[in-house]
Design a protein around this motif. Structure first.
Motif, short mmCIF file in Angstrom:
data_model
loop_
_atom_site.label_atom_id
_atom_site.label_comp_id
_atom_site.label_asym_id
_atom_site.label_seq_id
_atom_site.Cartn_x
_atom_site.Cartn_y
_atom_site.Cartn_z
N THR A 145 0.84 -1.19 0.00
CA THR A 145 0.00 0.00 0.00
C THR A 145 0.87 1.24 0.00
O THR A 145 1.84 1.33 0.75
CB THR A 145 -0.92 0.03 1.24
OG1 THR A 145 -1.70 -1.16 1.28
CG2 THR A 145 -1.85 1.24 1.21
N LEU A 146 0.51 2.18 -0.85
CA LEU A 146 1.17 3.47 -0.91
C LEU A 146 0.15 4.51 -0.47
O LEU A 146 -0.93 4.61 -1.05
CB LEU A 146 1.63 3.76 -2.35
CG LEU A 146 2.20 5.14 -2.64
CD1 LEU A 146 3.47 5.39 -1.85
CD2 LEU A 146 2.45 5.28 -4.14
N THR A 147 0.47 5.26 0.58
CA THR A 147 -0.42 6.32 1.06
C THR A 147 0.19 7.67 0.71
O THR A 147 1.31 7.96 1.12
CB THR A 147 -0.65 6.22 2.59
OG1 THR A 147 -1.19 4.93 2.89
CG2 THR A 147 -1.61 7.29 3.06
N LEU A 148 -0.55 8.45 -0.06
CA LEU A 148 -0.11 9.77 -0.49
C LEU A 148 -0.85 10.83 0.32
O LEU A 148 -2.03 10.65 0.64
CB LEU A 148 -0.41 9.97 -1.98
CG LEU A 148 0.18 8.91 -2.92
CD1 LEU A 148 -0.38 9.07 -4.32
CD2 LEU A 148 1.70 8.98 -2.93
N TYR A 149 -0.16 11.93 0.62
CA TYR A 149 -0.76 13.04 1.36
C TYR A 149 -0.75 14.27 0.44
O TYR A 149 0.30 14.83 0.15
CB TYR A 149 0.01 13.33 2.65
CG TYR A 149 -0.05 12.18 3.62
CD1 TYR A 149 -1.08 12.08 4.55
CD2 TYR A 149 0.92 11.18 3.59
CE1 TYR A 149 -1.15 11.01 5.43
CE2 TYR A 149 0.86 10.10 4.47
CZ TYR A 149 -0.18 10.03 5.39
OH TYR A 149 -0.24 8.96 6.26
N TRP A 150 -1.94 14.65 -0.03
CA TRP A 150 -2.10 15.77 -0.95
C TRP A 150 -2.63 16.99 -0.20
O TRP A 150 -3.39 16.85 0.75
CB TRP A 150 -3.11 15.43 -2.05
CG TRP A 150 -2.80 14.23 -2.88
CD1 TRP A 150 -3.34 12.99 -2.76
CD2 TRP A 150 -1.90 14.16 -3.98
NE1 TRP A 150 -2.84 12.15 -3.72
CE2 TRP A 150 -1.94 12.85 -4.49
CE3 TRP A 150 -1.06 15.09 -4.59
CZ2 TRP A 150 -1.18 12.44 -5.58
CZ3 TRP A 150 -0.30 14.69 -5.68
CH2 TRP A 150 -0.37 13.38 -6.16
N GLN A 151 -2.27 18.18 -0.67
CA GLN A 151 -2.84 19.40 -0.12
C GLN A 151 -3.19 20.33 -1.28
O GLN A 151 -2.35 20.59 -2.15
CB GLN A 151 -1.88 20.10 0.84
CG GLN A 151 -2.51 21.32 1.50
CD GLN A 151 -1.64 21.86 2.61
OE1 GLN A 151 -0.42 21.91 2.51
NE2 GLN A 151 -2.28 22.27 3.70
N ALA A 152 -4.43 20.82 -1.27
CA ALA A 152 -4.86 21.77 -2.30
C ALA A 152 -4.27 23.14 -1.98
O ALA A 152 -4.36 23.61 -0.85
CB ALA A 152 -6.38 21.84 -2.33
N ASN A 153 -3.66 23.77 -2.98
CA ASN A 153 -3.13 25.13 -2.84
C ASN A 153 -4.17 26.15 -3.27
O ASN A 153 -4.26 27.24 -2.71
CB ASN A 153 -1.87 25.31 -3.68
CG ASN A 153 -0.81 24.30 -3.33
OD1 ASN A 153 -0.67 23.91 -2.19
ND2 ASN A 153 -0.08 23.86 -4.33
N THR A 154 -4.89 25.80 -4.32
CA THR A 154 -5.97 26.61 -4.87
C THR A 154 -7.10 25.63 -5.18
O THR A 154 -6.87 24.42 -5.17
CB THR A 154 -5.55 27.32 -6.18
OG1 THR A 154 -5.27 26.31 -7.16
CG2 THR A 154 -4.35 28.21 -5.99
N PRO A 155 -8.30 26.10 -5.47
CA PRO A 155 -9.33 25.14 -5.90
C PRO A 155 -8.88 24.46 -7.20
O PRO A 155 -8.66 25.15 -8.21
CB PRO A 155 -10.57 26.02 -6.12
CG PRO A 155 -10.33 27.24 -5.29
CD PRO A 155 -8.84 27.46 -5.32
N PRO A 156 -8.69 23.14 -7.21
CA PRO A 156 -8.26 22.46 -8.44
C PRO A 156 -9.24 22.71 -9.59
O PRO A 156 -10.45 22.78 -9.39
CB PRO A 156 -8.21 20.99 -8.04
CG PRO A 156 -7.92 21.04 -6.57
CD PRO A 156 -8.71 22.23 -6.07
N GLN A 157 -8.68 22.83 -10.79
CA GLN A 157 -9.46 23.18 -11.97
C GLN A 157 -10.24 22.02 -12.57
O GLN A 157 -11.09 22.22 -13.43
CB GLN A 157 -8.53 23.76 -13.04
CG GLN A 157 -7.82 25.02 -12.60
CD GLN A 157 -8.81 26.13 -12.28
OE1 GLN A 157 -9.62 26.48 -13.11
NE2 GLN A 157 -8.76 26.65 -11.07
N SER A 158 -9.94 20.80 -12.15
CA SER A 158 -10.55 19.63 -12.77
C SER A 158 -10.56 18.49 -11.78
O SER A 158 -10.01 18.59 -10.68
CB SER A 158 -9.75 19.25 -14.02
OG SER A 158 -10.39 18.23 -14.73
#
Length: 192
Positions: A98-111
């Motif tokens: 299992t690979l767990t990624l930690y994402w953070q939005a900087n701006t509202p994503p466009q898509s």
């Protein structure tokens, strides 16, 4: 929306029916001809906040990256989960499952983006992949809010031989990858 509705992602399914026959939905009409569908689905719509268990207030990944994709989303880091109970004595006893990624939005994503996880051999050839929308699709990227940290788990195919792992984001409708800091092709190598 009912005030008691739990936070999460919803779709609205709407249509019409005759007042005197509520069990008979009216068909949708396209170019003057009725089609088989009798409702329109609208969504996804975020009510209240993200689905439970998808976001965290802080991320403490095993490996920190802080790699930004097209100024929209940052990959803060990742965790490897290892299968230490491999039965095959010739197999690597620390096979990643299992690979767990930690994402953070900087701006509202466009898509709405999809994550690619590519397993590569020593020659850089693809030996397997585990592509899919972040958070198994329950929280589309277009609904992420700036500052939110999203926990995203990907199951890697078992039993494959690979030497490296590349990850990135792409638009499903066009196949276009987001470029990443230092990786214009959008493929970020992960090391473990």
């Amino acid at each position: 929306v009912d005030a008691d509705a739990p936070s999460g992602i919803y779709w609205l399914d709407t249509g019409f029916y005759p007042t005197n026959r509520p069990s008979r939905s009216l068909p949708l009409v396209v170019d003057g001809q009725p089609i088989e569908r009798n409702s329109v689905t609208i969504g996804p719509i975020k009510v209240g906040g993200p689905p439970q268990g998808i976001t965290v207030s802080e991320a403490s990944p095993q490996i920190t990256l802080n790699t930004t994709f097209d100024n929209e989303i940052t990959l803060l880091g990742f965790d490897w989960e290892l299968d230490r109970n491999t039965q095959d004595t010739e197999a690597d006893s620390n096979e990643i499952t299992t690979l767990t990624l930690y994402w953070q939005a900087n701006t509202p994503p466009q898509s709405d983006y999809t994550v690619f996880v590519h397993l590569l051999d020593s020659a850089g050839q693809l030996t397997g992949q585990a592509d899919g929308p972040p958070a198994a699709g329950v929280y589309p990227t277009s609904l992420w809010e700036p500052g939110e940290i999203i926990v995203d788990r990907h199951q890697l195919p078992a039993g494959l031989q690979y030497d490296s792992v590349n990850i990135g984001l792409y638009r499903t409708d066009t196949g276009q990858r987001l470029s990443a800091d230092g990786y214009p092709d959008g493929a970020v190598p992960l090391s473990h």
